[in-house]
Design a protein around this motif. Structure first.
Motif, PDB file in Angstrom:
ATOM      1  N   LEU A  55     -39.091 -18.652  -1.349  1.00 46.05           N
ATOM      2  CA  LEU A  55     -39.829 -17.477   0.073  1.00 46.05           C
ATOM      3  C   LEU A  55     -39.516 -16.122   0.317  1.00 46.05           C
ATOM      4  O   LEU A  55     -38.193 -16.163   0.153  1.00 46.05           O
ATOM      5  N   VAL A  56     -40.300 -15.432  -0.114  1.00 47.03           N
ATOM      6  CA  VAL A  56     -40.088 -13.941  -0.036  1.00 47.03           C
ATOM      7  C   VAL A  56     -41.144 -13.498   1.156  1.00 47.03           C
ATOM      8  O   VAL A  56     -42.264 -13.692   1.042  1.00 47.03           O
ATOM      9  N   ILE A  57     -41.038 -13.218   2.317  1.00 48.92           N
ATOM     10  CA  ILE A  57     -41.560 -12.643   2.877  1.00 48.92           C
ATOM     11  C   ILE A  57     -41.790 -10.738   2.346  1.00 48.92           C
ATOM     12  O   ILE A  57     -40.590 -10.181   2.872  1.00 48.92           O
ATOM     13  N   THR A  58     -43.251 -10.144   2.373  1.00 52.29           N
ATOM     14  CA  THR A  58     -42.800  -8.994   1.919  1.00 52.29           C
ATOM     15  C   THR A  58     -43.908  -8.108   2.979  1.00 52.29           C
ATOM     16  O   THR A  58     -45.344  -7.822   2.141  1.00 52.29           O
ATOM     17  N   TYR A  87     -35.307 -10.964  -0.729  1.00 50.77           N
ATOM     18  CA  TYR A  87     -35.007 -10.213  -0.915  1.00 50.77           C
ATOM     19  C   TYR A  87     -36.835  -9.428  -1.139  1.00 50.77           C
ATOM     20  O   TYR A  87     -36.420  -8.569  -2.442  1.00 50.77           O
ATOM     21  N   GLY A  88     -37.807  -8.482   0.212  1.00 50.64           N
ATOM     22  CA  GLY A  88     -38.820  -7.710  -0.807  1.00 50.64           C
ATOM     23  C   GLY A  88     -39.557  -6.754   0.426  1.00 50.64           C
ATOM     24  O   GLY A  88     -39.436  -7.117   1.293  1.00 50.64           O
ATOM     25  N   ALA A  89     -40.690  -6.024  -0.183  1.00 56.32           N
ATOM     26  CA  ALA A  89     -41.392  -5.457   0.334  1.00 56.32           C
ATOM     27  C   ALA A  89     -42.892  -5.355  -0.902  1.00 56.32           C
ATOM     28  O   ALA A  89     -42.478  -5.654  -1.318  1.00 56.32           O
ATOM     29  N   GLU A  90     -43.857  -5.398   0.058  1.00 55.75           N
ATOM     30  CA  GLU A  90     -45.318  -4.514  -0.431  1.00 55.75           C
ATOM     31  C   GLU A  90     -45.083  -3.134  -0.596  1.00 55.75           C
ATOM     32  O   GLU A  90     -45.177  -2.533   0.476  1.00 55.75           O
ATOM     33  N   LEU A  91     -44.814  -2.620  -1.784  1.00 58.32           N
ATOM     34  CA  LEU A  91     -45.737  -1.244  -1.603  1.00 58.32           C
ATOM     35  C   LEU A  91     -46.766  -0.753  -1.833  1.00 58.32           C
ATOM     36  O   LEU A  91     -47.296  -1.188  -1.872  1.00 58.32           O
ATOM     37  N   THR A  92     -47.099  -0.245  -0.407  1.00 57.58           N
ATOM     38  CA  THR A  92     -48.704  -0.406  -0.417  1.00 57.58           C
ATOM     39  C   THR A  92     -48.506   1.520  -0.789  1.00 57.58           C
ATOM     40  O   THR A  92     -48.229   2.403  -0.060  1.00 57.58           O
ATOM     41  N   ILE A 100     -41.708  -5.765  -4.520  1.00 60.93           N
ATOM     42  CA  ILE A 100     -40.599  -4.830  -4.468  1.00 60.93           C
ATOM     43  C   ILE A 100     -39.747  -6.420  -4.809  1.00 60.93           C
ATOM     44  O   ILE A 100     -40.089  -6.984  -3.143  1.00 60.93           O
ATOM     45  N   LEU A 101     -39.346  -7.399  -5.836  1.00 59.85           N
ATOM     46  CA  LEU A 101     -39.065  -8.504  -5.076  1.00 59.85           C
ATOM     47  C   LEU A 101     -37.069  -7.817  -5.736  1.00 59.85           C
ATOM     48  O   LEU A 101     -36.750  -7.503  -6.856  1.00 59.85           O
TER      49      LEU A 101
END
Length: 369
Positions: A55-58, A87-92, A100-101
């Motif tokens: 799982l990843v929370i973005t 580890y990640g995030a949604e580049l907005t 980004i993962l």
């Protein structure tokens, strides 16, 4: 540069070792300001109970000015003894959204600060940081507007609402036809938690009652149960997507040697011999017992054939001849009855009859393009 047919291709990898792992690549928790009733412990606990593997929370980086390491990742709830947590995030960004993962923490602030840089500068930064760049919902209102040369994978199934993804799939087909090998994935993009009390579930509300962890579910065939292996398999396209975790996983194979052994699977790329190739589509696990599923074969963006699975074997075979002097790809889409997802009770209606789809099998593609 126009991709040419390569003079030689690497040998096909052996499939004797590997495993199928399931998870969700796009989730938002309370650290995204447009998320409600969705702490990390709720999301992770839900995925653990359903037996997910990764799982990843973005969360949206713009909501914390790029400081996801100090918010999403630093949250003590972001832990699990059962799940592999990326580890990640949604580049907005103005040009679109990107997940980004990474297997381990990285400097996301640098990516956020460079979000409006030229694509070639972003490519250099991506390579320096060693992260995976996944294009999100390319056809939605927050479309993907960066160069496709940056993309390691693309989200072709976003949320449980299948019709909103049909043009995204067409855009993916366009890139495949152009010569790019881009692995496809799903992502629920869930922002809101399901109420604890079933009586509070509102049937008309999509978020929170029809879209949550696993709508859709992405199945990854990885060499081992590690985060680097999973990301490598995603980039290679060794993956398929199901509308929910209770539907069957679609597996897609080919016998290029003509010896009765299926030596190619999704993501593989080989030089055709000029002889007919036998393909096999298998539906594994889940689903509705005894149901017949329709399998649509896509070759080079066009429909090649439509077949119905045998109720006992839940598989179909077909034969086609990829030409030695041409580039070609094959992928499949599976339609049929939706398996119930009791934990997300209204998701079935949103997915309509789309059950699953595969990544392609390639012939004569340039792996360096």
């Amino acid at each position: 540069m126009i991709p040419a047919i390569p003079d030689a291709l690497p040998p096909l990898p052996k499939r004797s070792v590997g495993m199928w792992l399931r998870g969700d690549w796009h989730m938002h928790c309370r650290h995204s300001t447009d998320s409600t009733n969705n702490p990390q412990s709720r999301i992770i606990g839900f995925a653990e109970r359903l037996g997910f593997d990764y799982l990843v929370i973005t969360d949206h980086d713009v909501h914390v000015h790029g400081a996801v390491a100090q918010h999403t990742w630093a949250d003590p709830e972001y832990r699990s003894d059962k799940l592999l947590l990326f580890y990640g995030a949604e580049l907005t960004a103005p040009r679109g959204h990107v997940n980004i993962l990474s297997p381990e923490p990285y400097n996301h602030q640098r990516i956020f600060d460079a979000r409006n840089a030229r694509d070639w500068h972003l490519l250099e930064l991506k390579q320096e940081l060693g992260v995976h760049w996944s294009a999100n919902h390319p056809n939605h209102k927050n479309h993907y507007g960066f160069s496709w040369d940056l993309a390691d994978s693309v989200e072709i199934w976003n949320t449980s609402i299948w019709p909103k993804n049909m043009i995204s799939v067409r855009m993916w087909d366009d890139q495949l036809l152009s010569g790019r090998m881009i692995g496809a994935r799903g992502g629920s993009d869930a922002h809101h938690g399901i109420p604890d009390d079933p009586a509070l579930i509102v049937p008309q509300t999509i978020e929170g009652s029809a879209n949550y962890v696993g709508t859709p579910t992405t199945w990854i065939f990885a060499n081992d149960r590690t985060k680097p292996a999973i990301l490598a398999a995603l980039k290679a396209g060794r993956a398929s997507v199901s509308s929910n975790p209770y539907n069957p996983r679609v597996e897609f194979y080919a016998d290029i040697a003509g010896n009765g052994q299926f030596d190619m699977m999704m993501g593989d790329n080989a030089r055709p011999t000029g002889a007919p190739v036998t393909f096999e589509v298998r539906l594994v696990g889940g689903g509705i017992a005894g149901a017949a599923y329709q399998v649509r074969v896509i070759k080079n963006r066009g429909e090649l054939a439509t077949m119905v699975t045998d109720a006992a074997s839940r598989s179909v075979r077909f034969t086609d001849t990829p030409l030695p002097g041409e580039r070609s790809y094959y992928r499949v889409e599976v339609e049929g009855p939706q398996a119930p997802y009791p934990e997300v009770p209204n998701s079935m209606a949103q997915s309509l009859n789309m059950v699953a789809l595969s990544n392609p099998i390639y012939f004569n593609y340039d792996p360096n393009f």
